[in-house]
Design a protein around this motif. Structure first.
Motif, PDB file in Angstrom:
ATOM      1  N   PRO A 189       0.813  -1.224   0.000  1.00  0.00           N
ATOM      2  CA  PRO A 189       0.000   0.000   0.000  1.00  0.00           C
ATOM      3  C   PRO A 189       0.844   1.270   0.000  1.00  0.00           C
ATOM      4  O   PRO A 189       0.452   2.265  -0.617  1.00  0.00           O
ATOM      5  N   VAL A 190       2.000   1.249   0.669  1.00  0.00           N
ATOM      6  CA  VAL A 190       2.863   2.435   0.690  1.00  0.00           C
ATOM      7  C   VAL A 190       3.378   2.735  -0.710  1.00  0.00           C
ATOM      8  O   VAL A 190       3.376   3.889  -1.161  1.00  0.00           O
ATOM      9  N   GLU A 191       3.817   1.704  -1.431  1.00  0.00           N
ATOM     10  CA  GLU A 191       4.302   1.907  -2.803  1.00  0.00           C
ATOM     11  C   GLU A 191       3.175   2.398  -3.708  1.00  0.00           C
ATOM     12  O   GLU A 191       3.364   3.308  -4.522  1.00  0.00           O
ATOM     13  N   LEU A 192       2.012   1.798  -3.574  1.00  0.00           N
ATOM     14  CA  LEU A 192       0.886   2.174  -4.420  1.00  0.00           C
ATOM     15  C   LEU A 192       0.507   3.637  -4.216  1.00  0.00           C
ATOM     16  O   LEU A 192       0.364   4.404  -5.173  1.00  0.00           O
ATOM     17  N   LEU A 193       0.370   4.032  -2.964  1.00  0.00           N
ATOM     18  CA  LEU A 193      -0.033   5.409  -2.675  1.00  0.00           C
ATOM     19  C   LEU A 193       1.071   6.406  -2.991  1.00  0.00           C
ATOM     20  O   LEU A 193       0.798   7.543  -3.383  1.00  0.00           O
ATOM     21  N   GLY A 194       2.320   5.981  -2.835  1.00  0.00           N
ATOM     22  CA  GLY A 194       3.419   6.896  -3.076  1.00  0.00           C
ATOM     23  C   GLY A 194       3.746   7.085  -4.539  1.00  0.00           C
ATOM     24  O   GLY A 194       4.276   8.133  -4.927  1.00  0.00           O
ATOM     25  N   LEU A 195       3.430   6.089  -5.373  1.00  0.00           N
ATOM     26  CA  LEU A 195       3.838   6.142  -6.773  1.00  0.00           C
ATOM     27  C   LEU A 195       2.708   6.462  -7.746  1.00  0.00           C
ATOM     28  O   LEU A 195       2.970   6.927  -8.856  1.00  0.00           O
ATOM     29  N   VAL A 196       1.473   6.199  -7.353  1.00  0.00           N
ATOM     30  CA  VAL A 196       0.359   6.489  -8.259  1.00  0.00           C
ATOM     31  C   VAL A 196       0.230   7.998  -8.437  1.00  0.00           C
ATOM     32  O   VAL A 196       0.120   8.746  -7.469  1.00  0.00           O
ATOM     33  N   GLN A 197       0.278   8.425  -9.669  1.00  0.00           N
ATOM     34  CA  GLN A 197       0.124   9.841  -9.987  1.00  0.00           C
ATOM     35  C   GLN A 197      -1.345  10.151 -10.240  1.00  0.00           C
ATOM     36  O   GLN A 197      -2.149   9.277 -10.564  1.00  0.00           O
ATOM     37  N   ARG A 198      -1.675  11.424 -10.113  1.00  0.00           N
ATOM     38  CA  ARG A 198      -3.060  11.830 -10.369  1.00  0.00           C
ATOM     39  C   ARG A 198      -3.506  11.425 -11.773  1.00  0.00           C
ATOM     40  O   ARG A 198      -4.626  10.996 -11.979  1.00  0.00           O
ATOM     41  N   ARG A 199      -2.596  11.534 -12.734  1.00  0.00           N
ATOM     42  CA  ARG A 199      -2.987  11.183 -14.104  1.00  0.00           C
ATOM     43  C   ARG A 199      -3.305   9.694 -14.233  1.00  0.00           C
ATOM     44  O   ARG A 199      -4.137   9.296 -15.046  1.00  0.00           O
TER      45      ARG A 199
END
Length: 455
Positions: free
Chosen positions: A219-229
């Protein structure tokens, strides 16, 4: 999604990242999948792989569905309007590092694939174990043929490709690079669109791709790397997301007996043989149908749960493809029963997955494993609060007509009002009798309670 929604999305993502960075999700309970998710052959594989092991059966099931949807190929399709849907799915397994058992969630599927491949190489798809970096690299794995100097490189005839990204963070990192087209290429693959060169000098094409993906991420990687686009352009919402961590601690996990793997592989081979093209050129397609009861059930879900906003900008952006996801899942479940007709039981099993994906997205991105009904009520409560803040007061009729434009069920509005009435700093309810003591119901007026002032 400009203005306030954009700021809300960014702030919500930041809040969720901070919560997971502290090592957990607070007091929120992780979502629990419905037993209906483990339908038929999918359930057999998942339960066999999780027995006496730490691996979560839902994670095994999701990876197996992705593999099976790839191996099935483009022969079966379901027509919805002018769009043809194939049984093609992307799966994203989310769990904390060390607890997700992400590698173990794929291992049994890999063993099954090895035996299916021995039964007939044409049955099993090509497998690429991670390392995607660009549209060109992806197209090269299933290309239509190209020339290097004076030498022709023969085309890859079988366009089925199962990508296993045990470090899905790699894909998200690649999408952040300026000019990188991997995200767009994967979106095209989910849609079944031809992969065409991004530049004039690149002549590597791939027509009619059938690419499925199994990804794993914390979850940390997902939230940290997902961009708004990625949230707004439809990349992330093409993934069937499922929360899955170890179910218990097992020092010496059980290895599935080879005889059981062989039996499961024989079942898989039977399903794939059923779905194979029947003519020599391999271009035949089979149009799947839906039983009347399945059509009625899907229509009921489509008009309600599948298209309801959940009141959270971040979560809503992740769930925009619930309807096509459900249809693709239902196709897979029907085909595991070796039939071309989707029945109501297949819709129900697919809906169980859709609900679990919804709850997983809520848990990861908001820390709440709330049901869709709860999220809908909370969204309605927030909408009422904003409406009353702007207007000052309102009757129930005002809420139904002016606040919700008659688009929300009475039960949702009543639940939202009850929630606000009992909340600290919620609403004040005033009941006014009919003027002059006339017949009929009294009028109920709602106002926000004054906020306490600090000294």
């Amino acid at each position: 999604m400009d203005g306030q929604p954009r700021r809300t999305l960014k702030a919500a993502q930041a809040d969720a990242l901070l919560r997971w960075a502290d090592g957990g999700s607070g007091d929120a309970r992780a979502p629990v999948p419905d037993a209906a998710c483990l339908y038929g052959l999918v359930g057999d594989v998942a339960l066999e792989g999780s027995e006496g092991a730490e691996t979560n059966p839902i994670a095994i099931a999701g990876n197996f569905i992705a593999y099976l949807s790839c191996a099935i190929g483009r022969t079966p399709h379901l027509a919805v309007g002018n769009t043809s849907h194939h049984a093609r799915l992307f799966f994203l397994h989310v769990g904390r590092s060390g607890r997700g058992r992400k590698g173990d969630a794929v291992s049994l599927v890999t063993r099954i694939d090895e035996l299916v491949r021995r039964k007939g190489r044409s049955l099993a798809p090509q497998i690429h174990r991670g390392g995607l970096s660009s549209r060109e690299g992806l197209a090269a794995l299933i290309h239509d043929g190209y020339r290097v100097g004076t030498q022709d490189v023969a085309a890859v005839e079988d366009k089925r490709l199962w990508v296993v990204e045990s470090e899905f963070a790699n894909v998200l990192q690649q999408s952040q690079r300026g000019g990188n087209t991997l995200s767009a290429a994967l979106r095209d693959c989910w849609d079944g669109v031809d992969l065409k060169p991004a530049t004039k000098t690149n002549r590597v094409y791939a027509t009619e791709p059938h690419v499925c993906l199994s990804g794993a991420i914390s979850p940390v990687e997902l939230l940290g790397l997902v961009q708004r686009r990625d949230l707004c352009n439809g990349f992330v919402n093409r993934f069937l997301m499922a929360w899955g961590e170890r179910t218990h601690i097992e020092a010496f996990p059980r290895r599935v007996p080879q005889a059981r793997v062989e039996a499961l592989a024989a079942e898989v081979a039977g399903v794939l043989d059923f779905t194979r093209p029947r003519d020599a050129d391999g271009r035949e397609t089979v149009l799947m149908s839906m039983a009347d009861s399945a059509r009625r059930r899907y229509a009921q879900l489509y008009q309600a749960e599948l298209n309801q906003d959940l009141g959270n900008t971040l979560v809503d952006s992740l769930l925009e493809r619930r309807a096509p996801m459900l249809l693709r899942l239902a196709m897979v479940f029907a085909l595991t029963d070796r039939q071309w007709s989707i029945e109501e039981k297949h819709i129900e099993a697919a809906m169980a997955w859709t609900r679990y994906a919804t709850e997983s997205a809520c848990f990861v991105f908001t820390g709440k494993a709330a049901s869709p009904a709860q999220l809908q009520m909370l969204w309605a409560a927030e909408r009422i609060s904003e409406f009353l803040a702007a207007r000052g007061s309102a009757s129930r009729r005002d809420l139904v007509i002016d606040c919700f434009a008659r688009h929300q069920p009475a039960a949702v509005i009543d639940a939202a009002i009850a929630h606000l009435a009992g909340a600290v700093g919620g609403i004040h309810v005033e009941v006014r009798p009919r003027s002059r003591g006339g017949p009929g119901r009294p009028t109920t007026i709602y106002r926000l309670r004054p906020q306490p002032t600090s000294n």
